[in-house]
Design a protein around this motif. Structure first.
Motif, PDB file in Angstrom:
ATOM      1  N   ALA A 134     -14.731   8.818 -27.639  1.00 26.54           N
ATOM      2  CA  ALA A 134     -15.707   9.049 -28.717  1.00 26.54           C
ATOM      3  C   ALA A 134     -16.988   9.687 -28.206  1.00 26.54           C
ATOM      4  CB  ALA A 134     -16.021   7.736 -29.435  1.00 26.54           C
ATOM      5  N   GLU A 135     -17.335   9.402 -26.956  1.00 30.22           N
ATOM      6  CA  GLU A 135     -18.562   9.983 -26.397  1.00 30.22           C
ATOM      7  C   GLU A 135     -18.420  11.475 -26.131  1.00 30.22           C
ATOM      8  OE1 GLU A 135     -18.018   9.002 -21.654  1.00 30.22           O
ATOM      9  OE2 GLU A 135     -18.486   7.342 -23.021  1.00 30.22           O
ATOM     10  N   ARG A 136     -17.207  11.997 -26.250  1.00 27.34           N
ATOM     11  CA  ARG A 136     -16.968  13.421 -26.045  1.00 27.34           C
ATOM     12  C   ARG A 136     -16.449  14.108 -27.298  1.00 27.34           C
ATOM     13  NH1 ARG A 136     -19.952  14.804 -21.704  1.00 27.34           N
ATOM     14  NH2 ARG A 136     -20.002  12.958 -20.379  1.00 27.34           N
ATOM     15  N   LEU A 137     -16.612  13.485 -28.440  1.00 27.98           N
ATOM     16  CA  LEU A 137     -16.217  14.134 -29.687  1.00 27.98           C
ATOM     17  C   LEU A 137     -17.028  15.413 -29.895  1.00 27.98           C
ATOM     18  CD1 LEU A 137     -15.950  11.065 -32.090  1.00 27.98           C
ATOM     19  CD2 LEU A 137     -14.064  12.568 -31.394  1.00 27.98           C
ATOM     20  N   PRO A 138     -16.446  16.407 -30.572  1.00 29.81           N
ATOM     21  CA  PRO A 138     -17.216  17.616 -30.891  1.00 29.81           C
ATOM     22  C   PRO A 138     -18.469  17.269 -31.691  1.00 29.81           C
ATOM     23  CG  PRO A 138     -14.883  17.926 -31.343  1.00 29.81           C
ATOM     24  CD  PRO A 138     -15.073  16.465 -31.065  1.00 29.81           C
ATOM     25  N   LYS A 139     -19.456  18.139 -31.613  1.00 32.30           N
ATOM     26  CA  LYS A 139     -20.733  17.866 -32.277  1.00 32.30           C
ATOM     27  C   LYS A 139     -20.549  17.547 -33.754  1.00 32.30           C
ATOM     28  CE  LYS A 139     -24.428  17.890 -31.097  1.00 32.30           C
ATOM     29  NZ  LYS A 139     -25.395  16.811 -30.812  1.00 32.30           N
ATOM     30  N   VAL A 140     -19.589  18.168 -34.420  1.00 31.60           N
ATOM     31  CA  VAL A 140     -19.390  17.927 -35.848  1.00 31.60           C
ATOM     32  C   VAL A 140     -18.976  16.490 -36.129  1.00 31.60           C
ATOM     33  CG1 VAL A 140     -16.946  18.602 -35.919  1.00 31.60           C
ATOM     34  CG2 VAL A 140     -18.417  18.992 -37.927  1.00 31.60           C
ATOM     35  N   LEU A 141     -18.497  15.751 -35.104  1.00 38.13           N
ATOM     36  CA  LEU A 141     -18.010  14.388 -35.309  1.00 38.13           C
ATOM     37  C   LEU A 141     -18.719  13.335 -34.471  1.00 38.13           C
ATOM     38  CD1 LEU A 141     -14.131  14.935 -35.418  1.00 38.13           C
ATOM     39  CD2 LEU A 141     -15.638  14.429 -37.356  1.00 38.13           C
TER      40      LEU A 141
ATOM     41  N   ARG B  68     -22.523  21.086 -28.066  1.00 39.27           N
ATOM     42  CA  ARG B  68     -22.964  19.707 -27.790  1.00 39.27           C
ATOM     43  C   ARG B  68     -24.479  19.579 -27.796  1.00 39.27           C
ATOM     44  NH1 ARG B  68     -20.778  15.038 -25.966  1.00 39.27           N
ATOM     45  NH2 ARG B  68     -22.032  13.671 -24.644  1.00 39.27           N
ATOM     46  N   GLN B  69     -25.175  20.610 -27.370  1.00 37.50           N
ATOM     47  CA  GLN B  69     -26.635  20.549 -27.265  1.00 37.50           C
ATOM     48  C   GLN B  69     -27.338  21.127 -28.494  1.00 37.50           C
ATOM     49  OE1 GLN B  69     -27.846  21.763 -23.149  1.00 37.50           O
ATOM     50  NE2 GLN B  69     -25.643  21.697 -22.781  1.00 37.50           N
TER      51      GLN B  69
END
Length: 273
Positions: free
Chosen positions: A190-197, A120-121
């Protein structure tokens, strides 16, 4: 001299039971893998954070699937590794310093890597390289579960990634999970989607279409809310499947507040510039 761990130290936020939704899904969906021919199976919890609690929870949950499972917590921060070693119970549960290279001191084969709230970061452009490093450590057919959840574990999203024949990461599915009680609209995940998405929830991208269809179906089935959020959610997922979304699994998973779709249906459509 040992090689420097691959990756960067992140915030390390964690809470007890934060990863219960992904643990529940992993124990059910990955049971054939954990019960496979590798004995004892080794599962890695990569980037477990400031507290080793999620490593211990994962081990306890997977022992219900297979009693001899081993869980190795991997962290890039030495202080976090020390906290883990204070509660280690080798060989069943152990801790080691490392990063995306997934070091295993005794060289045991890895059947599963879980990496939650790690990428995420990072930048989106770094995701594929991180995935590639992690899946390289897996046995044939092994899985990487990578994603994100909120601080209390009420919203979560993760990708099931395998190693393709070319050695590159091959995502299979995206799973979204909610605490259904009090859910206003599904797209809040949506605010917790994996970084790729997470940066792809914009018009023209498949994951945005999924969020849109989810909210519309959820709204249409509002009358079922009188029978409980589970009934409403099951009807919502059935509608998505009827509309052509490649939903994986059945009502038993939906009633838990889970939706899994085949990865090609949500894979990023446009290169980022």
């Amino acid at each position: 001299m040992a090689a420097r761990p691959v990756g960067s130290i992140t915030r390390g936020t964690t809470n007890p039971n934060r990863l219960r939704r992904v643990d529940r899904w992993t124990a059910a969906t990955m049971a054939p893998l954990v019960r496979g021919p590798v004995a004892p199976p080794l599962v890695v919890d990569l980037g477990y954070g400031a507290s080793p609690v999620t490593v211990l929870e994962l081990a306890a949950r997977l022992r219900r699937v297979r009693a001899d499972v081993r869980v190795l917590g991997v962290e890039i921060d030495p202080a976090r590794v020390d906290r883990g070693l204070a509660v280690a119970d080798p060989p069943a549960v152990d801790f080691v310093l490392g990063g995306f290279e997934v070091p295993v001191p005794d060289g045991s084969p890895v059947v599963l890597v879980r990496a939650l709230n790690v990428l995420r970061q990072y930048d989106e452009a770094q995701v594929v390289d991180a995935w590639t490093s992690m899946v390289a450590r897996l046995v044939p057919g092994g899985a990487l579960v990578e994603g994100t959840c909120d601080e209390l574990g009420r919203l979560a999203a993760w990708v099931d990634v395998r190693r393709g024949e070319d050695g590159l990461p091959a995502p299979r599915t995206l799973t979204l999970a909610w605490r259904l009680a009090g859910l206003e609209r599904p797209s809040v995940v949506a605010e917790r989607l994996p970084k790729v998405l997470i940066h792809r929830n914009v018009p023209g991208e498949p994951v945005h279409a999924l969020m849109t269809d989810l909210d519309r179906a959820w709204a249409r089935h509002a009358p079922l809310g009188g029978y409980g959020a589970r009934q409403r959610f099951v009807a919502t997922v059935r509608e998505l499947a009827d509309r052509g979304w490649p939903v994986v699994g059945g009502p038993a998973r939906w009633r838990l507040g889970e939706l899994t779709v085949a990865w090609p249906s949500v894979a990023p459509a446009q290169p980022r510039v």
